[in-house]
Scaffold this active site. Structure first.
Site, PDB file in Angstrom:
ATOM      1  CB  CYS A 108      -0.920   0.005   1.215  1.00  0.00           C
ATOM      2  SG  CYS A 108      -1.921  -1.468   1.306  1.00  0.00           S
ATOM      3  CG  HIS A 242      -3.129   3.313   2.716  1.00  0.00           C
ATOM      4  ND1 HIS A 242      -3.838   3.084   1.547  1.00  0.00           N
ATOM      5  CD2 HIS A 242      -3.084   2.118   3.375  1.00  0.00           C
ATOM      6  CE1 HIS A 242      -4.192   1.813   1.509  1.00  0.00           C
ATOM      7  NE2 HIS A 242      -3.765   1.217   2.595  1.00  0.00           N
ATOM      8  CG  ASN A 272      -6.815  -0.863   2.007  1.00  0.00           C
ATOM      9  OD1 ASN A 272      -6.182  -0.410   1.056  1.00  0.00           O
ATOM     10  ND2 ASN A 272      -6.242  -1.408   3.064  1.00  0.00           N
TER      11      ASN A 272
HETATM   12  N1  ACO Z   1     -18.492  -8.281  10.669  1.00  0.00           N
HETATM   13  C1  ACO Z   1     -18.863  -8.605  11.905  1.00  0.00           C
HETATM   14  N2  ACO Z   1     -18.000  -9.050  12.852  1.00  0.00           N
HETATM   15  C2  ACO Z   1     -16.711  -9.144  12.481  1.00  0.00           C
HETATM   16  C3  ACO Z   1     -16.257  -8.811  11.208  1.00  0.00           C
HETATM   17  C4  ACO Z   1     -17.211  -8.367  10.274  1.00  0.00           C
HETATM   18  N3  ACO Z   1     -16.884  -8.017   9.018  1.00  0.00           N
HETATM   19  N4  ACO Z   1     -14.932  -9.021  11.150  1.00  0.00           N
HETATM   20  C5  ACO Z   1     -14.545  -9.455  12.358  1.00  0.00           C
HETATM   21  N5  ACO Z   1     -15.627  -9.534  13.164  1.00  0.00           N
HETATM   22  C6  ACO Z   1     -15.696  -9.962  14.562  1.00  0.00           C
HETATM   23  C7  ACO Z   1     -14.551 -10.858  14.961  1.00  0.00           C
HETATM   24  O1  ACO Z   1     -14.818 -12.188  14.600  1.00  0.00           O
HETATM   25  C8  ACO Z   1     -14.532 -10.652  16.452  1.00  0.00           C
HETATM   26  O2  ACO Z   1     -15.562 -11.453  17.012  1.00  0.00           O
HETATM   27  P1  ACO Z   1     -15.325 -12.211  18.439  1.00  0.00           P
HETATM   28  O3  ACO Z   1     -15.107 -11.091  19.430  1.00  0.00           O
HETATM   29  O4  ACO Z   1     -16.601 -12.947  18.609  1.00  0.00           O
HETATM   30  O5  ACO Z   1     -14.117 -13.042  18.242  1.00  0.00           O
HETATM   31  C9  ACO Z   1     -14.937  -9.197  16.629  1.00  0.00           C
HETATM   32  O6  ACO Z   1     -15.570  -8.815  15.396  1.00  0.00           O
HETATM   33  C10 ACO Z   1     -13.792  -8.274  16.910  1.00  0.00           C
HETATM   34  O7  ACO Z   1     -12.738  -8.571  15.984  1.00  0.00           O
HETATM   35  P2  ACO Z   1     -11.407  -7.737  15.951  1.00  0.00           P
HETATM   36  O8  ACO Z   1     -10.520  -8.264  14.886  1.00  0.00           O
HETATM   37  O9  ACO Z   1     -10.861  -7.661  17.351  1.00  0.00           O
HETATM   38  O10 ACO Z   1     -11.980  -6.314  15.553  1.00  0.00           O
HETATM   39  P3  ACO Z   1     -11.241  -4.936  15.504  1.00  0.00           P
HETATM   40  O11 ACO Z   1     -11.932  -3.988  16.377  1.00  0.00           O
HETATM   41  O12 ACO Z   1      -9.757  -5.079  15.667  1.00  0.00           O
HETATM   42  O13 ACO Z   1     -11.518  -4.478  14.009  1.00  0.00           O
HETATM   43  C11 ACO Z   1     -10.371  -4.357  11.929  1.00  0.00           C
HETATM   44  C12 ACO Z   1     -11.039  -5.263  12.948  1.00  0.00           C
HETATM   45  C13 ACO Z   1     -11.408  -3.428  11.355  1.00  0.00           C
HETATM   46  C14 ACO Z   1      -9.803  -5.226  10.816  1.00  0.00           C
HETATM   47  C15 ACO Z   1      -9.255  -3.538  12.644  1.00  0.00           C
HETATM   48  O14 ACO Z   1      -8.391  -4.401  13.350  1.00  0.00           O
HETATM   49  C16 ACO Z   1      -8.461  -2.751  11.657  1.00  0.00           C
HETATM   50  O15 ACO Z   1      -8.946  -1.796  11.084  1.00  0.00           O
HETATM   51  N6  ACO Z   1      -7.191  -3.114  11.432  1.00  0.00           N
HETATM   52  C17 ACO Z   1      -6.378  -2.484  10.425  1.00  0.00           C
HETATM   53  C18 ACO Z   1      -6.704  -3.181   9.162  1.00  0.00           C
HETATM   54  C19 ACO Z   1      -6.155  -2.467   7.978  1.00  0.00           C
HETATM   55  O16 ACO Z   1      -6.276  -1.268   7.870  1.00  0.00           O
HETATM   56  N7  ACO Z   1      -5.568  -3.255   7.101  1.00  0.00           N
HETATM   57  C20 ACO Z   1      -5.024  -2.802   5.936  1.00  0.00           C
HETATM   58  C21 ACO Z   1      -3.816  -1.925   6.205  1.00  0.00           C
HETATM   59  S1  ACO Z   1      -2.429  -2.341   5.311  1.00  0.00           S
HETATM   60  C22 ACO Z   1      -2.960  -2.357   3.814  1.00  0.00           C
HETATM   61  O17 ACO Z   1      -3.610  -1.433   3.435  1.00  0.00           O
HETATM   62  C23 ACO Z   1      -2.747  -3.544   3.013  1.00  0.00           C
END
Ligand code: ACO
Length: 319
Positions: A108, A242, A272
């Protein structure tokens, strides 16, 4: 270096969060709250090269240039259908360029790496006018039954034309040797000698780890490039980050103690789009007339690797 043309292209297929909730255990509320994403564009009939060429042509038009005026083409891309020739070769053929071209993969962060390469080529006297195209289809990297990754991404392309100038005030790129937080693997053609087991592994992401790395690296890189440019954070008119997640953008703004209005975003409409996200946002702002001569812009990106990069430039393009 200075930017003299911008362009972008998006697939026509719009996929909303409610459409995803029809086959995934997710909801519009969860996705919007955690990411800010409301919808994304996905390649369906088109090929990524069509988007890349469209964005390239628009950037050339916006610069008032033809492909024959370009001395070098850099294409930032992680995945597309062609292993070889490179996407830059396909763009080169379509726009009828006659210069060298190359693909880079800095995930990215590819746009910042490409700007830095362009600056280096110009400084070395190897090229004057350079076309940078960032074209990405991360929606083909994820497992579409994995709700924790597939809801985050969209496809798109953004491009700029740069020429010699002094608009770029500071630029940096880094790599943190953190390859396990964001990874995808694919199986290559077998050989009679390959004995190791290989597997197709869709994108695996340690979401919270990526989140923390993204915020801390972006804050660090932005402070560093702004200072290197001899400026204060308050001198910057717009921070173009980004577009991975609105919460990352908001956290960075908060840590820098800068007002929300200085952090434009469009992640809500495109998800993204990897390295295409900053040039897509830049083109959108340029088309809207948001960018005025003399504006100070800071870009910051982060991605798999863990790669990061940031730069500061003064906008001089007249619309
Ligand atoms: N819908 C509903 N529930 C979901 C989803 C979804 N799409 N995805 C995950 N969950 C659930 C999980 O299973 C988990 O459930 P559990 O508590 O029963 O186990 C719960 O939601 C919480 O999951 P987390 O992974 O802890 O959620 P978090 O608050 O961390 O949010 C997210 C997840 C949005 C991916 C966050 O971690 C994030 O934004 N990370 C950065 C990701 C990113 O930007 N990546 C790309 C950057 S690098 C690049 O661009 C390639």
């Amino acid at each position: 270096m200075k930017i003299i043309g911008t362009g972008s292209a998006h697939p026509s297929c719009v996929v909303t969060n409610d459409m995803l909730a029809q086959f995934l255990d997710t909801s519009d509320e969860w996705i919007v709250t955690r990411t800010g994403i409301k919808e994304r564009r996905l390649l369906s009939d088109e090929e990524l090269k069509d988007l890349a060429v469209d964005a390239a042509r628009k950037a050339l038009d916006s610069a008032g240039m033809q492909a024959k005026d370009i001395d070098f083409i850099i294409c930032s891309n992680v995945v597309n259908e062609y292993v070889t020739p490179s996407l830059s070769c396909l763009i080169h053929e379509a726009v009828q360029a006659s210069c060298p071209c190359v693909d880079i993969n800095a995930a990215c962060t590819g746009f910042i790496y490409a700007l830095q390469m362009a600056e280096a080529y110009q400084t070395a006297g190897m090229a004057k006018n350079i076309l940078i195209v960032c074209a990405e289809e991360p929606t083909r990297m994820v497992d579409w039954s994995d709700r924790s990754t597939c809801v985050l991404f969209g496809d798109g392309a953004g491009a700029v034309v740069v020429t010699e100038g002094t608009d770029l005030k500071a630029i940096k790129t880094t790599n943190a040797s953190k390859t396990e937080v964001l990874v995808q693997k694919r199986v290559l053609q077998p050989t009679p000698y390959a004995t190791k087991k290989s597997e197709n592994l869709p994108l695996v992401m340690l979401g919270q780890e990526v989140f923390k790395n993204a915020v801390s690296s972006s804050v660090r890189d932005l402070k560093e490039v702004v200072s290197k440019a001899g400026m204060e954070l308050t001198d910057i008119d717009y921070f173009l980050l980004h577009q991975a997640n609105i919460r990352i953008v908001e956290f960075v703004g908060h840590h820098l103690d800068m007002p929300k209005e200085k952090f434009p975003h469009n992640v809500e409409f495109y998800g993204n789009t990897s390295s295409a996200s900053i040039p897509m946002l830049l083109d959108e702002m340029n088309a809207r007339g948001d960018l005025k001569k003399g504006h100070k812009l800071a870009f910051s990106a982060f991605g798999a690797g863990f790669t990061t990069g940031a730069c500061v430039l003064e906008w001089s393009m007249e619309k």
